[in-house]
Design an enzyme around this catalytic site. Structure first.
Site, PDB file in Angstrom:
ATOM      1  N   LYS A   1      14.424  -0.124   8.339  1.00  0.00           N
ATOM      2  CA  LYS A   1      13.912   1.254   8.334  1.00  0.00           C
ATOM      3  C   LYS A   1      12.424   1.281   8.660  1.00  0.00           C
ATOM      4  O   LYS A   1      11.633   0.560   8.044  1.00  0.00           O
ATOM      5  CB  LYS A   1      14.151   1.888   6.962  1.00  0.00           C
ATOM      6  CG  LYS A   1      13.738   3.349   6.862  1.00  0.00           C
ATOM      7  CD  LYS A   1      14.107   3.907   5.493  1.00  0.00           C
ATOM      8  CE  LYS A   1      13.833   5.398   5.396  1.00  0.00           C
ATOM      9  NZ  LYS A   1      12.396   5.706   5.420  1.00  0.00           N
TER      10      LYS A   1
ATOM     11  N   ARG B   1       4.414  10.093   6.208  1.00  0.00           N
ATOM     12  CA  ARG B   1       3.683   9.703   5.000  1.00  0.00           C
ATOM     13  C   ARG B   1       2.898   8.402   5.159  1.00  0.00           C
ATOM     14  O   ARG B   1       2.249   7.963   4.222  1.00  0.00           O
ATOM     15  CB  ARG B   1       4.656   9.564   3.825  1.00  0.00           C
ATOM     16  CG  ARG B   1       5.303  10.865   3.419  1.00  0.00           C
ATOM     17  CD  ARG B   1       6.492  10.651   2.502  1.00  0.00           C
ATOM     18  NE  ARG B   1       6.129  10.022   1.242  1.00  0.00           N
ATOM     19  CZ  ARG B   1       5.564  10.654   0.211  1.00  0.00           C
ATOM     20  NH1 ARG B   1       5.271  11.942   0.314  1.00  0.00           N
ATOM     21  NH2 ARG B   1       5.293  10.021  -0.909  1.00  0.00           N
TER      22      ARG B   1
ATOM     23  N   SER C   1      16.125   3.897  -4.173  1.00  0.00           N
ATOM     24  CA  SER C   1      14.824   3.327  -3.838  1.00  0.00           C
ATOM     25  C   SER C   1      14.465   2.168  -4.760  1.00  0.00           C
ATOM     26  O   SER C   1      14.861   2.135  -5.932  1.00  0.00           O
ATOM     27  CB  SER C   1      13.746   4.411  -3.946  1.00  0.00           C
ATOM     28  OG  SER C   1      12.442   3.866  -3.867  1.00  0.00           O
TER      29      SER C   1
ATOM     30  N   TYR D   1       3.883  15.560  -4.020  1.00  0.00           N
ATOM     31  CA  TYR D   1       4.196  14.163  -3.718  1.00  0.00           C
ATOM     32  C   TYR D   1       5.339  14.096  -2.705  1.00  0.00           C
ATOM     33  O   TYR D   1       5.308  13.288  -1.769  1.00  0.00           O
ATOM     34  CB  TYR D   1       4.567  13.413  -4.995  1.00  0.00           C
ATOM     35  CG  TYR D   1       5.066  12.009  -4.739  1.00  0.00           C
ATOM     36  CD1 TYR D   1       4.190  11.014  -4.310  1.00  0.00           C
ATOM     37  CD2 TYR D   1       6.413  11.688  -4.901  1.00  0.00           C
ATOM     38  CE1 TYR D   1       4.646   9.733  -4.052  1.00  0.00           C
ATOM     39  CE2 TYR D   1       6.875  10.411  -4.651  1.00  0.00           C
ATOM     40  CZ  TYR D   1       5.992   9.436  -4.225  1.00  0.00           C
ATOM     41  OH  TYR D   1       6.455   8.167  -3.966  1.00  0.00           O
TER      42      TYR D   1
ATOM     43  N   HIS E   1       8.486   7.394   8.228  1.00  0.00           N
ATOM     44  CA  HIS E   1       8.360   7.549   6.774  1.00  0.00           C
ATOM     45  C   HIS E   1       8.069   9.000   6.411  1.00  0.00           C
ATOM     46  O   HIS E   1       7.329   9.295   5.459  1.00  0.00           O
ATOM     47  CB  HIS E   1       7.257   6.635   6.229  1.00  0.00           C
ATOM     48  CG  HIS E   1       7.573   6.036   4.888  1.00  0.00           C
ATOM     49  ND1 HIS E   1       8.135   4.797   4.747  1.00  0.00           N
ATOM     50  CD2 HIS E   1       7.409   6.517   3.617  1.00  0.00           C
ATOM     51  CE1 HIS E   1       8.295   4.533   3.456  1.00  0.00           C
ATOM     52  NE2 HIS E   1       7.871   5.568   2.756  1.00  0.00           N
TER      53      HIS E   1
ATOM     54  N   GLN F   1      17.606   0.249  -1.179  1.00  0.00           N
ATOM     55  CA  GLN F   1      16.430   0.071  -0.326  1.00  0.00           C
ATOM     56  C   GLN F   1      15.461  -0.913  -0.956  1.00  0.00           C
ATOM     57  O   GLN F   1      15.211  -0.878  -2.164  1.00  0.00           O
ATOM     58  CB  GLN F   1      15.732   1.423  -0.105  1.00  0.00           C
ATOM     59  CG  GLN F   1      14.426   1.345   0.658  1.00  0.00           C
ATOM     60  CD  GLN F   1      13.215   1.222  -0.256  1.00  0.00           C
ATOM     61  OE1 GLN F   1      13.266   1.579  -1.435  1.00  0.00           O
ATOM     62  NE2 GLN F   1      12.129   0.684   0.264  1.00  0.00           N
TER      63      GLN F   1
END
Length: 381
Positions: A251, A278, A106, A24, A275, A127
Site C-alpha cells: 500500500k 496525509r 490497522s 485527525y 495515504h 495492515q
C-alpha cells in the site's frame, strides 16, 4: 439530522466527535492540496451514459484473493478507530462482515487483533508498517496468522510521518493538547460517555500487547515517529514475504516503476494511494496516478485504489481508470463516528445503491465489464 448520502455522515461526525479526533480523520498534510485534489480529480471525471441496454441482471460482486466480496471495496486500515465509536474497530469489522466486504485492522488500532478477529465470521485483513522494531513486526505477523487474518496489507509510504498542521490546531498534537482534549470532551458529552468512559481502554492494543505496557493516545504520535524506518528498501521486505504465506498487498504506490517493482517482488496486490493526502502534499491524486500504473501492471498484479472516494460513483470511476477494487477510509470513519456499526452498514448500502445506478446508466452489468470506455474523454470534446 437526515442521512441521505455518505457525505452527510461527515457533518454528523463533525457534530458528535470532538475536534481533535474529527480533524485527525478529516485533515491532510501541509496545505492539504493533495487531500483536495483526491476528491476534485475524481469529481471531474465524467461518466459515459449509455441507455436501452438490458440491465435487469446486475452484479456488483467480485472475487479477490480467493474471497467473495459483495462489492469491490475493502474498509481501509485507519489508526485509532476505537476513538470514533466504542470499541470502534470491532463495530466497523462487524459492519463490513455483515455487508460482505473485508475489514482491514490497522497496526495502531485501539482494539487488538485478538479482540477484533473473534467478533466476525469472515477473516479480516491486517495492515503492518515497516518499523525499526523488527521484533514487533514479527510478533504482529505471528498474531495475525494465529487469528486467521487472510491478507497482509503492507504500508510503505510512511518511512517518516507527514506534517499534519491541522492536528496542531485541533488538539491531537501541539501545546496543551491534554487539557484541550478534556475541554472538548465536556462539549461533546455523548461521545465522552460512550467512547471516553465506556470505550476504555484507549490504548494502542496491538502495540501494548507486545510492549507489555499501555501505549495510549498521548504516546501514539511519538511511538510512530520513533519507530518509522526511513532506511527501508524492497530487500527489507523479503523476510516478510517468506514469513507470510497468504496474499500480500503493498500500500502506497503512486508510480508505475514502483508498481513494476512490486510485481518483481512477488506481491499479490498493490494499493494506489497517497495515504489520503496525509503524507507528502503536492503529489498526484490517486485518480491521476492510477491509469499509467494500470497500463504498466494490469493483469500482473491486483490493483486496489483509495484516496478521495466519497460515493459509489467514485468507485465506478476508479474501476474504469484501471482498479480491480477500492479501499474506503474516511468515508467509513465518518459513518462510524456518527452512528457506529449501523452507520457503517448504512454507508456501505448507500455506496452499493449508487454503484447500481452508475453501472445501470453506463450499461455495465458486472464489475469486469467496467472499462475505460465507461468514461468520457473530455480532451476530445
Amino acid at each position: 439530522m437526515i442521512i441521505s448520502s455518505a457525505s452527510d455522515y461527515r457533518e454528523a461526525a463533525r457534530r458528535r466527535v470532538p475536534p481533535f479526533m474529527f480533524h485527525y480523520a478529516d485533515g491532510g498534510s501541509y496545505a492539504e492540496q493533495t487531500l483536495a485534489r483526491n476528491v476534485s480529480d475524481l469529481e471531474n471525471i465524467a461518466l459515459r451514459q449509455r441507455v436501452l441496454k438490458d440491465m435487469s441482471e446486475l452484479d456488483t460482486s467480485i472475487e479477490l484473493f480467493g474471497e467473495k466480496l459483495s462489492m469491490p471495496t475493502i474498509l481501509a486500515p485507519v489508526g485509532a478507530c476505537g476513538m470514533y465509536a466504542r470499541r470502534g474497530e470491532v463495530q466497523a469489522a462487524q459492519a463490513a462482515d455483515n455487508k460482505g466486504v473485508p475489514f482491514t485492522l490497522s497496526t495502531v488500532s485501539i482494539c487488538p487483533i485478538e479482540e477484533v478477529a473473534p467478533a466476525i465470521k469472515r477473516p479480516m485483513w491486517f495492515q503492518l508498517y515497516v518499523l525499526k522494531d523488527r521484533g514487533f513486526m514479527k510478533n504482529a505477523l505471528e498474531r495475525a496468522k494465529a487469528a486467521g487474518c487472510s491478507t497482509l496489507v503492507f504500508t510503505v509510504d510512511m518511512p517518516t510521518p507527514g506534517a499534519r498542521y491541522r492536528d496542531m490546531h485541533s488538539g491531537m498534537s501541539g501545546p496543551y493538547k491534554e487539557i484541550r482534549r478534556v475541554l472538548q470532551g465536556f462539549t461533546h458529552p455523548f461521545w465522552a460517555y460512550d467512547v471516553g468512559i465506556k470505550g476504555k481502554p484507549h490504548t494502542l492494543g496491538n502495540v501494548s500487547t507486545y510492549m507489555g505496557r499501555q501505549i495510549g493516545l498521548d504516546d501514539y504520535i511519538g511511538w510512530l515517529t520513533e519507530n518509522f524506518d526511513p532506511s527501508i528498501s524492497w530487500k527489507d521486505l523479503e523476510w516478510i514475504r517468506e514469513f507470510w504465506e497468504g496474499p500480500m498487498v503493498i500500500k502506497g504506490i503512486l508510480d508505475p516503476e514502483d508498481a513494476k517493482d512490486a510485481v518483481r517482488f512477488g506481491a499479490d496486490g498493490i494499493v494506489v494511494s497517497n495515504h489520503g493526502g496525509r503524507q507528502l502534499d503536492g503529489v498526484l491524486s490517486s485518480a491521476r496516478a492510477l491509469p499509467p500504473i494500470a497500463d504498466a501492471v494490469k493483469g500482473d498484479i491486483k490493483i486496489i485504489a483509495d484516496s478521495g472516494i466519497r460515493n459509489g460513483l467514485d468507485i465506478v470511476r476508479m474501476l474504469a481508470l484501471g482498479a480491480d477494487a477500492t479501499m474506503l477510509g474516511r468515508a467509513f470513519v465518518y459513518a462510524l463516528g456518527a452512528e457506529g456499526r449501523q452507520g457503517v452498514e448504512n454507508m456501505l448500502d448507500i455506496f452499493k445503491k449508487e454503484m447500481h445506478v452508475a453501472m445501470t446508466l453506463t450499461s455495465n452489468r458486472t464489475i469486469a465489464d467496467i472499462k475505460p470506455e465507461a468514461l468520457v474523454d473530455l480532451s476530445k470534446l
